[in-house]
Design a protein around this motif. Structure first.
Motif, PDB file in Angstrom:
ATOM      1  N   SER A   1       0.817  -1.214   0.000  1.00 17.48           N
ATOM      2  CA  SER A   1       0.000   0.000   0.000  1.00 17.48           C
ATOM      3  C   SER A   1       0.847   1.260   0.000  1.00 17.48           C
ATOM      4  O   SER A   1       0.352   2.338  -0.328  1.00 17.48           O
ATOM      5  N   SER A   2       2.117   1.145   0.340  1.00 16.02           N
ATOM      6  CA  SER A   2       3.001   2.311   0.360  1.00 16.02           C
ATOM      7  C   SER A   2       3.467   2.705  -1.034  1.00 16.02           C
ATOM      8  O   SER A   2       3.995   3.801  -1.221  1.00 16.02           O
ATOM      9  N   GLY A   3       3.320   1.818  -2.009  1.00 20.34           N
ATOM     10  CA  GLY A   3       3.830   2.068  -3.350  1.00 20.34           C
ATOM     11  C   GLY A   3       5.244   1.577  -3.558  1.00 20.34           C
ATOM     12  O   GLY A   3       5.688   1.415  -4.699  1.00 20.34           O
ATOM     13  N   LEU A   4       5.979   1.349  -2.476  1.00 17.76           N
ATOM     14  CA  LEU A   4       7.327   0.797  -2.582  1.00 17.76           C
ATOM     15  C   LEU A   4       7.244  -0.707  -2.826  1.00 17.76           C
ATOM     16  O   LEU A   4       6.196  -1.323  -2.625  1.00 17.76           O
ATOM     17  N   GLU A   5       8.354  -1.293  -3.263  1.00 17.19           N
ATOM     18  CA  GLU A   5       8.361  -2.740  -3.467  1.00 17.19           C
ATOM     19  C   GLU A   5       7.986  -3.442  -2.163  1.00 17.19           C
ATOM     20  O   GLU A   5       8.445  -3.072  -1.086  1.00 17.19           O
ATOM     21  N   LEU A   6       7.145  -4.439  -2.291  1.00 20.26           N
ATOM     22  CA  LEU A   6       6.655  -5.150  -1.118  1.00 20.26           C
ATOM     23  C   LEU A   6       7.795  -5.824  -0.362  1.00 20.26           C
ATOM     24  O   LEU A   6       8.589  -6.569  -0.951  1.00 20.26           O
ATOM     25  N   LEU A   7       7.871  -5.568   0.933  1.00 16.12           N
ATOM     26  CA  LEU A   7       8.853  -6.254   1.762  1.00 16.12           C
ATOM     27  C   LEU A   7       8.581  -7.763   1.727  1.00 16.12           C
ATOM     28  O   LEU A   7       7.453  -8.199   1.920  1.00 16.12           O
ATOM     29  N   GLY A   8       9.606  -8.525   1.462  1.00 17.13           N
ATOM     30  CA  GLY A   8       9.454  -9.974   1.404  1.00 17.13           C
ATOM     31  C   GLY A   8       9.038 -10.509   0.055  1.00 17.13           C
ATOM     32  O   GLY A   8       8.830 -11.728  -0.095  1.00 17.13           O
ATOM     33  N   LEU A   9       8.934  -9.637  -0.949  1.00 18.64           N
ATOM     34  CA  LEU A   9       8.467 -10.096  -2.263  1.00 18.64           C
ATOM     35  C   LEU A   9       9.357 -11.179  -2.842  1.00 18.64           C
ATOM     36  O   LEU A   9       8.867 -12.142  -3.447  1.00 18.64           O
ATOM     37  N   ALA A  10      10.646 -11.062  -2.666  1.00 14.90           N
ATOM     38  CA  ALA A  10      11.564 -12.049  -3.246  1.00 14.90           C
ATOM     39  C   ALA A  10      11.282 -13.457  -2.743  1.00 14.90           C
ATOM     40  O   ALA A  10      11.452 -14.436  -3.470  1.00 14.90           O
ATOM     41  N   ASP A  11      10.811 -13.565  -1.504  1.00 17.19           N
ATOM     42  CA  ASP A  11      10.552 -14.881  -0.919  1.00 17.19           C
ATOM     43  C   ASP A  11       9.277 -15.533  -1.451  1.00 17.19           C
ATOM     44  O   ASP A  11       9.118 -16.753  -1.355  1.00 17.19           O
ATOM     45  N   ILE A  12       8.369 -14.724  -1.993  1.00 20.11           N
ATOM     46  CA  ILE A  12       7.087 -15.269  -2.457  1.00 20.11           C
ATOM     47  C   ILE A  12       6.876 -15.080  -3.951  1.00 20.11           C
ATOM     48  O   ILE A  12       5.797 -15.355  -4.467  1.00 20.11           O
ATOM     49  N   ALA A  13       7.896 -14.583  -4.662  1.00 17.72           N
ATOM     50  CA  ALA A  13       7.737 -14.193  -6.068  1.00 17.72           C
ATOM     51  C   ALA A  13       7.169 -15.307  -6.933  1.00 17.72           C
ATOM     52  O   ALA A  13       6.412 -15.051  -7.880  1.00 17.72           O
ATOM     53  N   ASP A  14       7.498 -16.559  -6.616  1.00 16.96           N
ATOM     54  CA  ASP A  14       7.004 -17.666  -7.428  1.00 16.96           C
ATOM     55  C   ASP A  14       5.521 -17.938  -7.197  1.00 16.96           C
ATOM     56  O   ASP A  14       4.921 -18.735  -7.919  1.00 16.96           O
TER      57      ASP A  14
ATOM     58  N   ILE B   1      -1.634  -3.740   2.754  1.00 20.92           N
ATOM     59  CA  ILE B   1      -0.524  -4.697   2.820  1.00 20.92           C
ATOM     60  C   ILE B   1       0.783  -3.974   3.145  1.00 20.92           C
ATOM     61  O   ILE B   1       1.109  -2.952   2.520  1.00 20.92           O
ATOM     62  N   ILE B   2       1.531  -4.506   4.086  1.00 21.50           N
ATOM     63  CA  ILE B   2       2.818  -3.897   4.440  1.00 21.50           C
ATOM     64  C   ILE B   2       4.000  -4.839   4.197  1.00 21.50           C
ATOM     65  O   ILE B   2       5.120  -4.386   3.977  1.00 21.50           O
ATOM     66  N   ARG B   3       3.779  -6.155   4.223  1.00 23.84           N
ATOM     67  CA  ARG B   3       4.860  -7.091   3.948  1.00 23.84           C
ATOM     68  C   ARG B   3       4.286  -8.454   3.608  1.00 23.84           C
ATOM     69  O   ARG B   3       3.082  -8.702   3.779  1.00 23.84           O
ATOM     70  N   ALA B   4       5.144  -9.337   3.122  1.00 15.23           N
ATOM     71  CA  ALA B   4       4.742 -10.713   2.814  1.00 15.23           C
ATOM     72  C   ALA B   4       5.798 -11.664   3.338  1.00 15.23           C
ATOM     73  O   ALA B   4       6.962 -11.287   3.526  1.00 15.23           O
ATOM     74  N   ARG B   5       5.385 -12.901   3.576  1.00 12.24           N
ATOM     75  CA  ARG B   5       6.350 -13.913   4.014  1.00 12.24           C
ATOM     76  C   ARG B   5       5.840 -15.297   3.628  1.00 12.24           C
ATOM     77  O   ARG B   5       4.651 -15.485   3.371  1.00 12.24           O
ATOM     78  N   ARG B   6       6.749 -16.232   3.598  1.00 11.10           N
ATOM     79  CA  ARG B   6       6.407 -17.611   3.272  1.00 11.10           C
ATOM     80  C   ARG B   6       5.833 -18.291   4.515  1.00 11.10           C
ATOM     81  O   ARG B   6       6.335 -18.076   5.633  1.00 11.10           O
ATOM     82  N   ALA B   7       4.786 -19.068   4.327  1.00 11.54           N
ATOM     83  CA  ALA B   7       4.195 -19.825   5.435  1.00 11.54           C
ATOM     84  C   ALA B   7       4.043 -21.260   4.962  1.00 11.54           C
ATOM     85  O   ALA B   7       2.975 -21.683   4.513  1.00 11.54           O
ATOM     86  N   GLY B   8       5.121 -22.025   5.003  1.00 11.13           N
ATOM     87  CA  GLY B   8       5.106 -23.371   4.447  1.00 11.13           C
ATOM     88  C   GLY B   8       4.979 -23.294   2.940  1.00 11.13           C
ATOM     89  O   GLY B   8       5.779 -22.641   2.267  1.00 11.13           O
ATOM     90  N   ASP B   9       3.933 -23.908   2.400  1.00 15.34           N
ATOM     91  CA  ASP B   9       3.701 -23.861   0.957  1.00 15.34           C
ATOM     92  C   ASP B   9       2.813 -22.677   0.560  1.00 15.34           C
ATOM     93  O   ASP B   9       2.509 -22.511  -0.622  1.00 15.34           O
ATOM     94  N   ALA B  10       2.390 -21.895   1.538  1.00 14.99           N
ATOM     95  CA  ALA B  10       1.478 -20.789   1.270  1.00 14.99           C
ATOM     96  C   ALA B  10       2.184 -19.442   1.399  1.00 14.99           C
ATOM     97  O   ALA B  10       3.352 -19.348   1.780  1.00 14.99           O
ATOM     98  N   VAL B  11       1.446 -18.393   1.066  1.00 16.88           N
ATOM     99  CA  VAL B  11       1.903 -17.011   1.181  1.00 16.88           C
ATOM    100  C   VAL B  11       1.116 -16.344   2.298  1.00 16.88           C
ATOM    101  O   VAL B  11      -0.105 -16.509   2.394  1.00 16.88           O
ATOM    102  N   GLU B  12       1.805 -15.586   3.115  1.00 23.07           N
ATOM    103  CA  GLU B  12       1.140 -14.839   4.172  1.00 23.07           C
ATOM    104  C   GLU B  12       1.346 -13.348   3.928  1.00 23.07           C
ATOM    105  O   GLU B  12       2.479 -12.871   3.876  1.00 23.07           O
ATOM    106  N   LEU B  13       0.234 -12.621   3.751  1.00 19.83           N
ATOM    107  CA  LEU B  13       0.273 -11.177   3.594  1.00 19.83           C
ATOM    108  C   LEU B  13      -0.006 -10.544   4.953  1.00 19.83           C
ATOM    109  O   LEU B  13      -0.983 -10.884   5.618  1.00 19.83           O
ATOM    110  N   VAL B  14       0.849  -9.628   5.339  1.00 23.02           N
ATOM    111  CA  VAL B  14       0.705  -8.938   6.615  1.00 23.02           C
ATOM    112  C   VAL B  14       0.296  -7.500   6.330  1.00 23.02           C
ATOM    113  O   VAL B  14       0.883  -6.836   5.464  1.00 23.02           O
ATOM    114  N   GLY B  15      -0.719  -7.017   7.042  1.00 24.65           N
ATOM    115  CA  GLY B  15      -1.181  -5.664   6.771  1.00 24.65           C
ATOM    116  C   GLY B  15      -1.916  -5.035   7.935  1.00 24.65           C
ATOM    117  O   GLY B  15      -2.117  -5.656   8.980  1.00 24.65           O
ATOM    118  N   HIS B  16      -2.301  -3.780   7.725  1.00 29.23           N
ATOM    119  CA  HIS B  16      -3.111  -3.060   8.699  1.00 29.23           C
ATOM    120  C   HIS B  16      -4.583  -3.163   8.297  1.00 29.23           C
ATOM    121  O   HIS B  16      -4.930  -2.967   7.132  1.00 29.23           O
TER     122      HIS B  16
END
Length: 437
Positions: A179-192, A289-304
């Motif tokens: 939501s900030s317009g900057l590249e999503l934190l953690g994008l590299a980990d979930i890019a696939d 959305i403020i960041r993303a992270r891997r959660a096993g085989d899934a993607v977890e989006l973290v936000g306000h």
């Protein structure tokens, strides 16, 4: 206030007149620019990064446009095609992106006046003036442009041009999921697990989505198209679910309205509304959305959301957050852009999405597209910056005006018109290199 000299400076006695006009992008707008230059007797070269013309349109080719054929064909292009025996498709029917390419764009690109001047698989990675960065002024307007290109085999070279028409679109420059317009934190980990807008859910990309929980992020029509395809897939493939994640309280651009000027667009909004009401689509609103992270085989989006930090989990995330112009290649060009939407300064007030829909944008041409860099123009969807709606017909009038100006016909260049019904026609917001039609 700075007064601009809008008269053409490239005259027949100038060395610049021996050089071609460089067109960046071989989509509908770039090829319309080519057709107009053909009619004006001006040489040109078209650089297309993809391996085929209209590469971006082909990628969302399964999507049907809102606009009928009668608003999708450039007049100059039509004249050239008709001279070669081409017949116009049913003018009242809205085609898919693939039909637009196969029945119009590809035949246009194949014309003998245009085909030899298209260079496929050639990416423009920079634009400047020969021997000058953006800080040098002396003799700037009479110095050729230099386009740095990279070919498919990796070779890099500079080519000269008398003028540049940037019709490269925005489809390859999506907005961030953050939501900030900057590249999503953690994008590299979930890019696939992140796909671009308008995947072919029911066709080419079916296996990627079948049986998965899919979250579509974005509040525009490309998000709506994907969500409806996922609803259909869920009926056919057990375990498929669709979630719609938006950062505002409602998706104003998609939700149906009884006074919507476009029947096709209103229908799209109504279908999404009904799917949400039935529970076929799970709507998660007000999620920033403020960041993303891997959660096993899934993607977890973290936000306000609602003043709290929350998480949302999915197997696949579709980035349908819209598009922005890639301005990196223009760092050495003197641009005058609106500070909010990144459109040319004089065009921005005409396309402000808070005031205008695509159907009531005023006709505009070379004057509104002029930058301090003499002979350089951004046209088509890229000229709209971050504004989400765009008419192919508007882009066609843009390049007609620009071609007239390059030919020294200021009267014709200044006489801009756009003959459309009062209801207007607008895009899927996917479009030519990022939104057309």
């Amino acid at each position: 206030m700075t007064l601009l000299d809008l008269s053409p400076r490239v005259v027949e006695s100038s060395p610049l007149s021996t050089l071609p006009v460089a067109i960046i992008g071989a989509g509908p707008i770039g090829l319309a620019a080519a057709a107009n230059l053909v009619e004006r007797g001006i040489d040109f070269v078209v650089f297309e990064a993809g391996g085929e013309v209209a590469a971006s349109v082909r990628s969302w080719g399964h999507t049907r446009l809102f606009s009928p054929w009668k608003h999708l064909v450039d007049p100059a292009s039509r004249r050239l095609l008709v001279d070669g025996g081409w017949e116009m498709p049913d003018p009242e029917r809205a085609p898919s992106g693939t039909e637009l390419v196969e029945k119009y764009v590809a035949p246009l690109a194949a014309l003998e006046e245009i085909a030899p001047r298209i260079r496929l698989g050639v990416e423009v990675i920079g634009v400047t003036r020969e021997g000058m960065d953006r800080t040098r002024t002396a003799r700037r307007a009479t110095t050729p442009f230099a386009l740095r290109i990279r070919t498919a085999d990796g070779e890099v070279e500079d080519v000269a041009a008398r003028a540049v028409i940037d019709a490269s679109g925005t489809y390859l420059s999506p907005n961030s999921l953050s939501s900030s317009g900057l590249e999503l934190l953690g994008l590299a980990d979930i890019a696939d697990r992140v796909t671009p807008a308008l995947p072919d859910v029911l066709g080419r990309d079916r296996a990627e989505f079948a049986g998965r929980s899919v979250t579509v992020v974005g509040a525009g029509h490309s998000a709506a198209n994907t969500l409806l395809a996922l609803v259909q897939l869920a009926r056919e493939e057990a375990g498929t679910t669709a979630t719609w994640l938006i950062r505002n309280a409602r998706a104003a651009r998609v939700s149906s309205s009884p006074d919507d000027e476009l029947i096709g667009r209103a229908s799209l909004g109504s279908r999404v509304d009904r799917a949400v009401e039935r529970g076929d689509i799970a709507l998660v609103d007000s999620f920033e959305i403020i960041r993303a992270r891997r959660a096993g085989d899934a993607v977890e989006l973290v936000g306000h959301r609602g003043g709290e930090v929350v998480t949302h989990e999915a197997d696949i995330v579709v980035n349908a957050t819209g598009f922005r112009p890639n301005l990196d290649i223009l760092r050495e060009i003197r641009l005058e852009l609106d500070e909010i939407v990144e459109a040319p300064k004089r065009l921005a007030p005409l396309i402000d999405p808070n005031v205008h829909s695509c159907g009531n944008v005023e006709p505009h041409g070379f004057r509104e597209l002029t930058h301090p860099e003499q002979g350089f123009f951004i046209v088509g969807m890229k000229s709209y910056g971050r504004a989400p709606t765009f008419l192919l017909a508007t882009g066609y009038e843009q390049v007609r005006s620009v071609a007239a100006w390059l030919a020294g016909d200021v009267a014709s260049a200044s006489n801009v018109e756009l003959q459309l019904p009062a209801t207007g026609v607008c895009s899927t917001d996917a479009g030519n290199g990022g939104g057309c039609c």
